[in-house]
Design a protein around this motif. Sequence first.
Motif, PDB file in Angstrom:
ATOM      1  N   TRP A 201       0.750  -1.104   0.003  1.00  0.00           N
ATOM      2  CA  TRP A 201       0.020   0.046   0.171  1.00  0.00           C
ATOM      3  C   TRP A 201       0.999   1.294   0.193  1.00  0.00           C
ATOM      4  O   TRP A 201       1.956   1.298   0.672  1.00  0.00           O
ATOM      5  N   HIS A 202       0.609   2.260  -0.542  1.00  0.00           N
ATOM      6  CA  HIS A 202       1.312   3.484  -0.759  1.00  0.00           C
ATOM      7  C   HIS A 202       0.265   4.808  -0.411  1.00  0.00           C
ATOM      8  O   HIS A 202      -0.697   5.156  -1.268  1.00  0.00           O
ATOM      9  N   PHE A 203       0.633   5.437   0.747  1.00  0.00           N
ATOM     10  CA  PHE A 203      -0.259   6.383   1.340  1.00  0.00           C
ATOM     11  C   PHE A 203      -0.109   7.835   1.073  1.00  0.00           C
ATOM     12  O   PHE A 203       0.844   8.210   0.935  1.00  0.00           O
ATOM     13  N   ASN A 204      -1.268   8.325   1.373  1.00  0.00           N
ATOM     14  CA  ASN A 204      -0.812   9.838   1.465  1.00  0.00           C
ATOM     15  C   ASN A 204      -1.763  10.398   2.670  1.00  0.00           C
ATOM     16  O   ASN A 204      -2.281   9.614   3.432  1.00  0.00           O
ATOM     17  N   LYS A 205      -1.903  11.755   3.181  1.00  0.00           N
ATOM     18  CA  LYS A 205      -2.278  11.997   4.351  1.00  0.00           C
ATOM     19  C   LYS A 205      -3.892  11.820   4.450  1.00  0.00           C
ATOM     20  O   LYS A 205      -4.433  11.195   5.507  1.00  0.00           O
ATOM     21  N   GLY A 206      -4.361  12.214   3.225  1.00  0.00           N
ATOM     22  CA  GLY A 206      -5.865  11.815   3.389  1.00  0.00           C
ATOM     23  C   GLY A 206      -6.429  10.438   3.555  1.00  0.00           C
ATOM     24  O   GLY A 206      -7.313  10.055   4.292  1.00  0.00           O
ATOM     25  N   SER A 207      -5.674   9.451   2.837  1.00  0.00           N
ATOM     26  CA  SER A 207      -5.838   8.030   2.943  1.00  0.00           C
ATOM     27  C   SER A 207      -5.748   7.581   4.441  1.00  0.00           C
ATOM     28  O   SER A 207      -6.470   6.692   4.825  1.00  0.00           O
ATOM     29  N   ILE A 208      -4.705   8.135   5.059  1.00  0.00           N
ATOM     30  CA  ILE A 208      -4.452   7.462   6.218  1.00  0.00           C
ATOM     31  C   ILE A 208      -5.399   7.827   7.376  1.00  0.00           C
ATOM     32  O   ILE A 208      -6.058   7.169   7.960  1.00  0.00           O
ATOM     33  N   SER A 209      -5.893   9.088   7.195  1.00  0.00           N
ATOM     34  CA  SER A 209      -7.049   9.764   8.103  1.00  0.00           C
ATOM     35  C   SER A 209      -8.358   8.795   7.728  1.00  0.00           C
ATOM     36  O   SER A 209      -9.073   8.617   8.753  1.00  0.00           O
ATOM     37  N   LYS A 210      -8.634   8.495   6.554  1.00  0.00           N
ATOM     38  CA  LYS A 210      -9.798   7.913   6.285  1.00  0.00           C
ATOM     39  C   LYS A 210      -9.867   6.320   6.800  1.00  0.00           C
ATOM     40  O   LYS A 210     -10.818   5.915   7.298  1.00  0.00           O
ATOM     41  N   LEU A 211      -8.582   5.761   6.549  1.00  0.00           N
ATOM     42  CA  LEU A 211      -8.369   4.478   7.045  1.00  0.00           C
ATOM     43  C   LEU A 211      -8.615   4.223   8.606  1.00  0.00           C
ATOM     44  O   LEU A 211      -9.224   3.425   9.172  1.00  0.00           O
ATOM     45  N   MET A 212      -7.907   5.276   9.207  1.00  0.00           N
ATOM     46  CA  MET A 212      -8.107   5.096  10.854  1.00  0.00           C
ATOM     47  C   MET A 212      -9.288   5.681  11.457  1.00  0.00           C
ATOM     48  O   MET A 212      -9.988   5.056  12.315  1.00  0.00           O
ATOM     49  N   ALA A 213     -10.134   6.608  10.576  1.00  0.00           N
ATOM     50  CA  ALA A 213     -11.450   6.930  11.089  1.00  0.00           C
ATOM     51  C   ALA A 213     -12.391   5.805  10.927  1.00  0.00           C
ATOM     52  O   ALA A 213     -13.611   5.624  11.645  1.00  0.00           O
ATOM     53  N   LYS A 214     -12.086   4.997  10.095  1.00  0.00           N
ATOM     54  CA  LYS A 214     -12.908   3.674   9.855  1.00  0.00           C
ATOM     55  C   LYS A 214     -13.371   3.172  11.242  1.00  0.00           C
ATOM     56  O   LYS A 214     -14.225   2.313  11.365  1.00  0.00           O
ATOM     57  N   VAL A 215     -12.380   3.027  12.060  1.00  0.00           N
ATOM     58  CA  VAL A 215     -12.431   2.343  13.514  1.00  0.00           C
ATOM     59  C   VAL A 215     -12.310   3.197  14.484  1.00  0.00           C
ATOM     60  O   VAL A 215     -11.857   2.909  15.832  1.00  0.00           O
TER      61      VAL A 215
END
Length: 276
Positions: A201-215
Amino acid sequence: MKIKDHSVSGEVFELIENPEYGFLETQPQPALDKLPNYYESEDYISHTDAKRNAFEKIYHLVRQFSLKSKLKLINSFSNDTKALLDIGCGTGDFLKTAQNNNWTVTGIEPNEQARTIANQKTKNAVFNTEKLKSLNENSFDVITLWHVLEHLPNLEEHVTLFKKLLKPNGTLIIAVPNYKSYDAQHYGEFWAAYDVPRHLWHFNKGSISKLMAKVSLNVKKVYPMWFDAFYVSLLSEKYKTGKMKPLKGFFIGFYSNFNFLRKKEASSLIYIIKNS
């Protein structure tokens, strides 16, 4: 974008954007039983304490500085118990540093060679990945993944597990490469931090925030990892031109770090994530 595995197999993989989170996925992803084969290289520096050449010696010198910075960071989130879980701990230097500073440490490392070295340093505090499933819930003040999240299969399952293992108001610290950085844009398909297929996986700031917000995990702060820009740029020059070119790599690394001051994008980013 198509990316070549420059360090082990020479195979070519493709990066596909995930429509839900916005990170890039390496495709095709190796089967779980084949994935370890892509780490079988004497040049995979996080699995060895080797200092065979100037590049490796510089890596270890920089790592000593980084260990002090990491310790200072986790100390800012400590409480009376000081329970730390480091996932993908490599040869255990960060765990040893924390243990010497009164942290109760647990490490997870899938590579047997690195795990053996780490256990010699930490009095057998490091385990294989199966141990994750048997750890007690709500038992860690701090969980760290230093350039590890991008390697983990079953991404959403792992993030859900981190949430369970953290104490209420515990802190998850994640460091990952940032494909929105200047050096990533400059080197394109030769950017060393794509590191396919080890990086799934290759992340940017927005994708990390969305992934973490899921839980219900919340990104509170984001910091740059200044040295990563130089390290990655040096390797990228080698992949692109066949030569290390230290002056060119240093210049691109310096400009990438400068770009963080303007756009808050760096080669690698540290995310401070709190459990709600």
